[in-house]
Design a protein around this motif. Sequence first.
Motif, short mmCIF file in Angstrom:
data_model
loop_
_atom_site.label_atom_id
_atom_site.label_comp_id
_atom_site.label_asym_id
_atom_site.label_seq_id
_atom_site.Cartn_x
_atom_site.Cartn_y
_atom_site.Cartn_z
N TYR A 123 -10.70 -0.70 19.53
CA TYR A 123 -10.73 -2.14 19.82
C TYR A 123 -11.17 -2.92 18.58
O TYR A 123 -10.59 -3.94 18.24
CB TYR A 123 -11.71 -2.46 20.96
CG TYR A 123 -11.34 -1.90 22.33
CD1 TYR A 123 -10.02 -1.88 22.77
CD2 TYR A 123 -12.33 -1.43 23.19
CE1 TYR A 123 -9.70 -1.38 24.04
CE2 TYR A 123 -12.01 -0.94 24.45
CZ TYR A 123 -10.70 -0.90 24.87
OH TYR A 123 -10.39 -0.42 26.10
N SER A 124 -12.23 -2.46 17.90
CA SER A 124 -12.69 -3.26 16.76
C SER A 124 -11.76 -3.10 15.56
O SER A 124 -11.49 -4.08 14.86
CB SER A 124 -14.14 -2.95 16.41
OG SER A 124 -14.30 -1.58 16.28
N HIS A 129 -5.21 -6.83 13.30
CA HIS A 129 -3.76 -6.67 13.13
C HIS A 129 -2.95 -7.43 14.19
O HIS A 129 -1.76 -7.18 14.34
CB HIS A 129 -3.40 -5.17 13.21
CG HIS A 129 -4.16 -4.34 12.24
ND1 HIS A 129 -3.79 -4.20 10.93
CD2 HIS A 129 -5.29 -3.63 12.38
CE1 HIS A 129 -4.66 -3.43 10.30
NE2 HIS A 129 -5.59 -3.07 11.17
N ASN A 130 -3.61 -8.31 14.90
CA ASN A 130 -2.96 -8.97 16.04
C ASN A 130 -1.73 -9.78 15.65
O ASN A 130 -0.63 -9.52 16.14
CB ASN A 130 -3.94 -9.90 16.76
CG ASN A 130 -5.26 -9.24 17.02
OD1 ASN A 130 -5.38 -8.05 16.81
ND2 ASN A 130 -6.23 -9.99 17.47
N GLU A 131 -1.95 -10.74 14.73
CA GLU A 131 -0.85 -11.67 14.40
C GLU A 131 0.34 -10.92 13.81
O GLU A 131 1.47 -11.14 14.21
CB GLU A 131 -1.30 -12.75 13.41
CG GLU A 131 -1.94 -13.95 14.05
CD GLU A 131 -3.41 -13.73 14.30
OE1 GLU A 131 -3.92 -12.67 13.87
OE2 GLU A 131 -4.05 -14.60 14.93
N VAL A 132 0.05 -10.02 12.87
CA VAL A 132 1.17 -9.36 12.19
C VAL A 132 1.98 -8.52 13.17
O VAL A 132 3.22 -8.52 13.14
CB VAL A 132 0.69 -8.58 10.94
CG1 VAL A 132 -0.14 -7.38 11.27
CG2 VAL A 132 1.87 -8.17 10.08
N ALA A 156 -2.58 -2.73 30.23
CA ALA A 156 -3.45 -1.97 29.32
C ALA A 156 -3.81 -2.86 28.12
O ALA A 156 -3.60 -2.51 26.97
CB ALA A 156 -2.78 -0.65 28.90
N CYS A 157 -4.38 -4.00 28.47
CA CYS A 157 -4.63 -5.08 27.50
C CYS A 157 -5.78 -4.80 26.55
O CYS A 157 -5.94 -5.51 25.55
CB CYS A 157 -4.93 -6.36 28.26
SG CYS A 157 -6.41 -6.19 29.30
N GLY A 158 -6.62 -3.80 26.84
CA GLY A 158 -7.80 -3.57 26.01
C GLY A 158 -8.69 -4.80 26.02
O GLY A 158 -8.90 -5.42 27.07
N LYS A 159 -9.17 -5.20 24.85
CA LYS A 159 -10.07 -6.36 24.80
C LYS A 159 -9.32 -7.67 24.59
O LYS A 159 -9.89 -8.68 24.20
CB LYS A 159 -11.15 -6.13 23.75
CG LYS A 159 -12.13 -5.04 24.23
CD LYS A 159 -13.42 -5.00 23.47
CE LYS A 159 -14.41 -4.09 24.19
NZ LYS A 159 -15.62 -3.87 23.39
N GLY A 160 -7.99 -7.62 24.84
CA GLY A 160 -7.23 -8.87 24.95
C GLY A 160 -6.73 -9.46 23.64
O GLY A 160 -6.40 -10.64 23.59
N ARG A 161 -6.63 -8.63 22.59
CA ARG A 161 -6.24 -9.21 21.28
C ARG A 161 -4.81 -9.74 21.30
O ARG A 161 -4.51 -10.77 20.70
CB ARG A 161 -6.46 -8.20 20.14
CG ARG A 161 -5.58 -7.00 20.23
CD ARG A 161 -5.89 -5.91 19.25
NE ARG A 161 -4.88 -4.87 19.35
CZ ARG A 161 -3.85 -4.73 18.54
NH1 ARG A 161 -3.70 -5.54 17.52
NH2 ARG A 161 -2.97 -3.77 18.72
N ILE A 162 -3.88 -9.08 22.02
CA ILE A 162 -2.50 -9.57 22.07
C ILE A 162 -2.39 -10.64 23.16
O ILE A 162 -1.68 -11.63 23.00
CB ILE A 162 -1.50 -8.40 22.32
CG1 ILE A 162 -1.66 -7.30 21.23
CG2 ILE A 162 -0.06 -8.91 22.37
CD1 ILE A 162 -1.27 -7.71 19.83
N ALA A 163 -3.16 -10.45 24.24
CA ALA A 163 -3.15 -11.44 25.33
C ALA A 163 -3.57 -12.81 24.79
O ALA A 163 -3.04 -13.84 25.22
CB ALA A 163 -4.09 -10.99 26.44
N GLU A 164 -4.49 -12.82 23.87
CA GLU A 164 -4.95 -14.09 23.27
C GLU A 164 -3.75 -14.88 22.73
O GLU A 164 -3.63 -16.08 22.92
CB GLU A 164 -5.93 -13.75 22.14
CG GLU A 164 -6.29 -14.89 21.26
CD GLU A 164 -7.75 -15.28 21.39
OE1 GLU A 164 -8.60 -14.37 21.40
OE2 GLU A 164 -8.01 -16.48 21.47
N LEU A 165 -2.83 -14.16 22.06
CA LEU A 165 -1.66 -14.82 21.47
C LEU A 165 -0.65 -15.24 22.55
O LEU A 165 -0.06 -16.30 22.47
CB LEU A 165 -1.01 -13.90 20.44
CG LEU A 165 -1.93 -13.51 19.28
CD1 LEU A 165 -1.40 -12.34 18.50
CD2 LEU A 165 -2.10 -14.71 18.35
#
Length: 314
Positions: A123-124, A129-132, A156-165
Amino acid sequence: MFYLFPFGNVSQNEGIIVYGAGAIGQSFLKQLEVTLPFAVIYVTDKKIVSSKKVGNVVFLPEKDVFQLPAYQIVVASLKFGEEIKQRLIQQGIEAERVVMLAENHAMEESQFEPHSFDWNEYYSDAEGHNEVQFQTYLEPLIRKYDFSFSRVVDFACGKGRIAELLSSFSDSLVCVDTSREAIDYCVQRFREKSNVECIVSEPEWIPLDKNSIDLLYSWDAMVHFDYRSIDYILTGFSRILKSGGFAVIHHSNAREHNSFKADKNWRKNPHCRSEFNAKDMRHLCEKSGFTVEEQQIMDWGIEALDCISVIRKC
Ligand SMILES: C[S@@+](CC[C@H](N)C(=O)[O-])C[C@H]1O[C@@H](n2cnc3c(N)ncnc32)[C@H](O)[C@@H]1O
């Protein structure tokens, strides 16, 4: 036990020295053979008495290590690691060059299901690497297809890094994961966003209503799932998606790969990919009422390691 080469603790260089030619050293060689991060690999051990070259691996006696360029030395032993390190330092090797094997590089041979694995380090590390990843892989698909963003699921969103976008595109976005900790984090992360809901799921059950979802995506998670879990999960996707709804699934393409034989234990494969491929996905889609719109075979450190399948509920 399986010993993971400490990829995260070595810097990019032309060469590397592995200290220890036993079972751990051999396992390191296999991993380096597949990932090819070094042009030349030296292996040394007290038991090696003369030099021998096999492909790009040079086996050599300990005394010859001191003539080599100052490459990092990875100690392939947990039990005698400290003793080896001290001996190398006493003989003039700088301590910073010696890379030790940590306890968490040793893994049980038994298969841990992806839902019971500890993803905290991931997760950390992944957060940067989210945006790229979004711009390279998901955005072109969003531009190409006529997806409806009325009600969307990040599976399987994990801590939501892609969901944020994705949250800014979606009228309503549901973040789903089996990890209570990850979902608690998402609740905090999205507390200001009234269009985001966060739900803990069961490994083979998604607690959402039948025919309630327009679009579902899953990023860098199902790449670890085996055939059986994907079989169950696709049935779940088919249940919750509306007819004509899309799923964009990032999954493994490691089975029958050209450059290695995928192990049944996903954690032994490069980038922890499961023994699954694009063909398996097509087969399962047919069984669970999906048409495959397209499959993009993609590189992930290794050529053609992954696949993105865009599928549609019939
Ligand atoms: C490698 S992380 C990826 C997280 C996220 N998609 C990202 O890109 O950051 C894998 C995630 O899958 C979740 N997971 C594993 N098995 C699952 C299952 N059967 N159902 C739902 N989530 C699952 C884990 O809890 C973990 O959060």
